[in-house]
Design an enzyme around this catalytic site. Structure first.
Site, PDB file in Angstrom:
ATOM      1  N   SER A 198    -117.847 -20.076  73.262  1.00 15.15           N
ATOM      2  CA  SER A 198    -116.740 -21.385  73.199  1.00 15.15           C
ATOM      3  C   SER A 198    -118.055 -22.166  74.124  1.00 15.15           C
ATOM      4  O   SER A 198    -118.595 -21.756  75.016  1.00 15.15           O
ATOM      5  CB  SER A 198    -115.656 -21.262  74.152  1.00 15.15           C
ATOM      6  OG  SER A 198    -115.307 -22.430  74.619  1.00 15.15           O
ATOM      7  N   TYR A 206    -111.942 -17.116  81.495  1.00 13.05           N
ATOM      8  CA  TYR A 206    -112.578 -17.292  80.004  1.00 13.05           C
ATOM      9  C   TYR A 206    -113.749 -17.704  79.673  1.00 13.05           C
ATOM     10  O   TYR A 206    -114.596 -16.930  78.992  1.00 13.05           O
ATOM     11  CB  TYR A 206    -111.500 -18.415  79.588  1.00 13.05           C
ATOM     12  CG  TYR A 206    -111.695 -18.981  78.002  1.00 13.05           C
ATOM     13  CD1 TYR A 206    -111.101 -18.049  76.994  1.00 13.05           C
ATOM     14  CD2 TYR A 206    -112.347 -20.028  77.727  1.00 13.05           C
ATOM     15  CE1 TYR A 206    -111.480 -18.514  75.787  1.00 13.05           C
ATOM     16  CE2 TYR A 206    -112.475 -20.564  76.290  1.00 13.05           C
ATOM     17  CZ  TYR A 206    -112.050 -19.704  75.339  1.00 13.05           C
ATOM     18  OH  TYR A 206    -112.042 -20.067  74.166  1.00 13.05           O
ATOM     19  N   ALA A 207    -114.259 -18.637  80.648  1.00 14.90           N
ATOM     20  CA  ALA A 207    -115.768 -18.899  80.865  1.00 14.90           C
ATOM     21  C   ALA A 207    -116.458 -17.730  81.136  1.00 14.90           C
ATOM     22  O   ALA A 207    -117.857 -17.586  80.400  1.00 14.90           O
ATOM     23  CB  ALA A 207    -115.882 -20.088  82.136  1.00 14.90           C
ATOM     24  N   SER A 212    -116.003 -14.786  80.418  1.00 16.03           N
ATOM     25  CA  SER A 212    -115.882 -13.726  79.260  1.00 16.03           C
ATOM     26  C   SER A 212    -116.726 -14.380  77.935  1.00 16.03           C
ATOM     27  O   SER A 212    -117.700 -13.924  77.401  1.00 16.03           O
ATOM     28  CB  SER A 212    -114.588 -13.666  78.557  1.00 16.03           C
ATOM     29  OG  SER A 212    -113.877 -14.752  77.972  1.00 16.03           O
ATOM     30  N   LYS A 213    -116.750 -15.725  77.802  1.00 22.26           N
ATOM     31  CA  LYS A 213    -117.579 -16.349  76.776  1.00 22.26           C
ATOM     32  C   LYS A 213    -119.047 -16.395  77.159  1.00 22.26           C
ATOM     33  O   LYS A 213    -119.976 -16.305  76.320  1.00 22.26           O
ATOM     34  CB  LYS A 213    -116.959 -17.934  76.369  1.00 22.26           C
ATOM     35  CG  LYS A 213    -115.476 -17.560  75.819  1.00 22.26           C
ATOM     36  CD  LYS A 213    -115.558 -16.930  74.327  1.00 22.26           C
ATOM     37  CE  LYS A 213    -114.094 -16.931  73.968  1.00 22.26           C
ATOM     38  NZ  LYS A 213    -114.144 -16.188  72.742  1.00 22.26           N
TER      39      LYS A 213
HETATM   40  N1  LIG Z   1    -109.529 -23.649  69.348  1.00 25.88           N
HETATM   41  C1  LIG Z   1    -110.420 -24.149  69.966  1.00 25.88           C
HETATM   42  O1  LIG Z   1    -110.777 -25.152  70.300  1.00 25.88           O
HETATM   43  C2  LIG Z   1    -111.663 -23.191  70.628  1.00 25.88           C
HETATM   44  C3  LIG Z   1    -112.788 -23.820  70.964  1.00 25.88           C
HETATM   45  C4  LIG Z   1    -113.802 -22.820  71.465  1.00 25.88           C
HETATM   46  C5  LIG Z   1    -113.564 -21.485  71.243  1.00 25.88           C
HETATM   47  N2  LIG Z   1    -112.399 -20.782  70.638  1.00 25.88           N
HETATM   48  C6  LIG Z   1    -112.448 -19.615  70.249  1.00 25.88           C
HETATM   49  O2  LIG Z   1    -112.409 -19.215  69.147  1.00 25.88           O
HETATM   50  C7  LIG Z   1    -111.663 -18.207  68.810  1.00 25.88           C
HETATM   51  C8  LIG Z   1    -110.370 -18.549  67.896  1.00 25.88           C
HETATM   52  O3  LIG Z   1    -109.567 -19.553  68.406  1.00 25.88           O
HETATM   53  P1  LIG Z   1    -108.169 -19.978  67.853  1.00 25.88           P
HETATM   54  O4  LIG Z   1    -108.121 -21.421  68.247  1.00 25.88           O
HETATM   55  O5  LIG Z   1    -108.178 -19.902  66.467  1.00 25.88           O
HETATM   56  O6  LIG Z   1    -107.086 -19.095  68.532  1.00 25.88           O
HETATM   57  P2  LIG Z   1    -105.630 -18.505  68.121  1.00 25.88           P
HETATM   58  O7  LIG Z   1    -105.094 -18.203  69.158  1.00 25.88           O
HETATM   59  O8  LIG Z   1    -105.236 -19.602  67.192  1.00 25.88           O
HETATM   60  O9  LIG Z   1    -106.283 -17.347  67.403  1.00 25.88           O
HETATM   61  C9  LIG Z   1    -106.604 -15.860  67.821  1.00 25.88           C
HETATM   62  C10 LIG Z   1    -106.050 -14.969  67.121  1.00 25.88           C
HETATM   63  O10 LIG Z   1    -106.327 -13.591  67.904  1.00 25.88           O
HETATM   64  C11 LIG Z   1    -105.646 -12.581  67.807  1.00 25.88           C
HETATM   65  N3  LIG Z   1    -105.840 -11.650  68.630  1.00 25.88           N
HETATM   66  C12 LIG Z   1    -105.410 -11.860  69.937  1.00 25.88           C
HETATM   67  N4  LIG Z   1    -105.786 -10.539  70.785  1.00 25.88           N
HETATM   68  C13 LIG Z   1    -105.933  -9.724  69.864  1.00 25.88           C
HETATM   69  C14 LIG Z   1    -106.138  -8.351  69.924  1.00 25.88           C
HETATM   70  N5  LIG Z   1    -106.076  -7.631  71.071  1.00 25.88           N
HETATM   71  N6  LIG Z   1    -106.552  -7.818  68.758  1.00 25.88           N
HETATM   72  C15 LIG Z   1    -106.635  -8.353  67.454  1.00 25.88           C
HETATM   73  N7  LIG Z   1    -106.258  -9.737  67.602  1.00 25.88           N
HETATM   74  C16 LIG Z   1    -106.149 -10.314  68.632  1.00 25.88           C
HETATM   75  C17 LIG Z   1    -104.490 -13.128  67.907  1.00 25.88           C
HETATM   76  O11 LIG Z   1    -103.185 -12.637  67.315  1.00 25.88           O
HETATM   77  C18 LIG Z   1    -104.724 -14.913  67.000  1.00 25.88           C
HETATM   78  O12 LIG Z   1    -104.195 -14.681  65.779  1.00 25.88           O
HETATM   79  C19 LIG Z   1    -111.050 -17.645  69.995  1.00 25.88           C
HETATM   80  O13 LIG Z   1    -112.263 -16.574  70.377  1.00 25.88           O
HETATM   81  C20 LIG Z   1    -111.360 -18.847  71.157  1.00 25.88           C
HETATM   82  O14 LIG Z   1    -111.817 -18.264  72.477  1.00 25.88           O
HETATM   83  C21 LIG Z   1    -111.446 -21.638  70.289  1.00 25.88           C
END
Ligand SMILES: NC(=O)c1ccc[n+]([C@@H]2O[C@H](COP(=O)([O-])OP(=O)(O)OC[C@H]3O[C@@H](n4cnc5c(N)ncnc54)[C@H](O)[C@@H]3O)[C@@H](O)[C@H]2O)c1
Length: 235
Positions: free
Chosen positions: A129, A141-142, A144-145
């Site tokens: 991220s 979060y920061a 971990s990323k």
């Molecule tokens: N949405 C954003 O703006 C954004 C920005 C930067 C980074 N990200 C990163 O992108 C990725 C996806 O984000 P998103 O917005 O789609 O999030 P989201 O919450 O919509 O989806 C995350 C998915 O991960 C699954 N999950 C969580 N824990 C789990 C586990 N223990 N085992 C298996 N599955 C598990 C959840 O069930 C969920 O479906 C993440 O890593 C997030 O940190 C998102």
């Protein structure tokens, strides 16, 4: 035919990734949530080769379940992630541990389990991220990323030339997470993005597809691709 494995496949970004990658070949969609079954079923109805596995990737049984279902993997997308935001002094140990377990531990475990049997020329893409540079209230979060970036760099050195490893650092993306931000704050955040808009899940899915395709990005490894509309190192 070789396949792609996408974790967090039932989430906002994961769904778009599964759909995009299904255009290139079979996909194994992995998620803790049962909604992953619907994601796969909808795409199968449209004629795509997509299978679903429900697995908690923080548990050894979850990792084993994915390994047993995965077949001739050419692309692993470590996308599952969670947030448990709090300022440093208010950060509860369980929230700290939970974020590290999913965002980093699961990436390490699944990658370690799948890489030995991955196809030559394969690719690991892990979703970091832009917050890895530091975000207010996102201490765990920061962290971990940022660790995902370190893991990716180390992995790329160890796996080259057989397998490439890259990370994507999305900026602000139009997902339910962003929709929950109050309008006024969201407007200010968008105002700081040079491209003048939030990213879309498809923007990220397309970057994943490119990094996963050795024909197109075969000389790119150990890289962090910021997909953030031009907002990168500045605050
Ligand atoms: N949405 C954003 O703006 C954004 C920005 C930067 C980074 N990200 C990163 O992108 C990725 C996806 O984000 P998103 O917005 O789609 O999030 P989201 O919450 O919509 O989806 C995350 C998915 O991960 C699954 N999950 C969580 N824990 C789990 C586990 N223990 N085992 C298996 N599955 C598990 C959840 O069930 C969920 O479906 C993440 O890593 C997030 O940190 C998102």
């Amino acid at each position: 035919m070789s396949s792609a494995v996408v974790t967090g496949a039932a989430g906002g970004l994961g769904r778009a990734m599964v759909r995009r990658l299904a255009e290139d070949g079979p996909v194994l969609a992995v998620d803790l949530s049962e909604a992953v079954e619907d994601v796969a079923a909808d795409l199968v109805d449209e004629g795509f080769d997509v299978r679903a596995v429900r697995a908690d990737l923080t548990q050894p049984e979850g990792i084993t379940a994915v390994v047993l279902e995965a077949d001739r993997v050419r692309l692993l997308v470590n996308n599952a992630g969670i947030t448990r935001d709090a300022r440093l002094v208010k950060m509860e140990r369980q929230h700290f541990d939970a974020v590290l377990a999913v965002n980093l531990g699961a990436v390490f475990e699944l990658t370690s389990a799948l890489v030995p049997s991955m196809e030559d020329g394969g690719s690991v893409v892990s979703i970091s991220s832009r917050a890895y540079l530091g975000n207010f209230g996102q201490f765990n979060y920061a962290m971990s990323k940022g660790a995902v970036v370190g893991l990716t760099r180390a992995l790329s050195l160890q796996l080259a030339p057989r397998i490439r490893a890259n990370a994507i650092a999305p900026g602000l993306i139009e997902t339910p997470m962003a929709q929950a931000i109050p309008d006024e704050i969201l407007e200010r955040m968008i105002g700081a993005i040079p491209m003048g808009r939030m990213g879309t899940p498809d923007d990220i899915a397309e970057a994943v597809a490119w990094l996963g395709d050795g024909e197109r990005s075969g000389y790119v490894t150990g890289h962090v691709l910021v997909v953030g509309g031009g907002r990168s190192l500045s605050r």
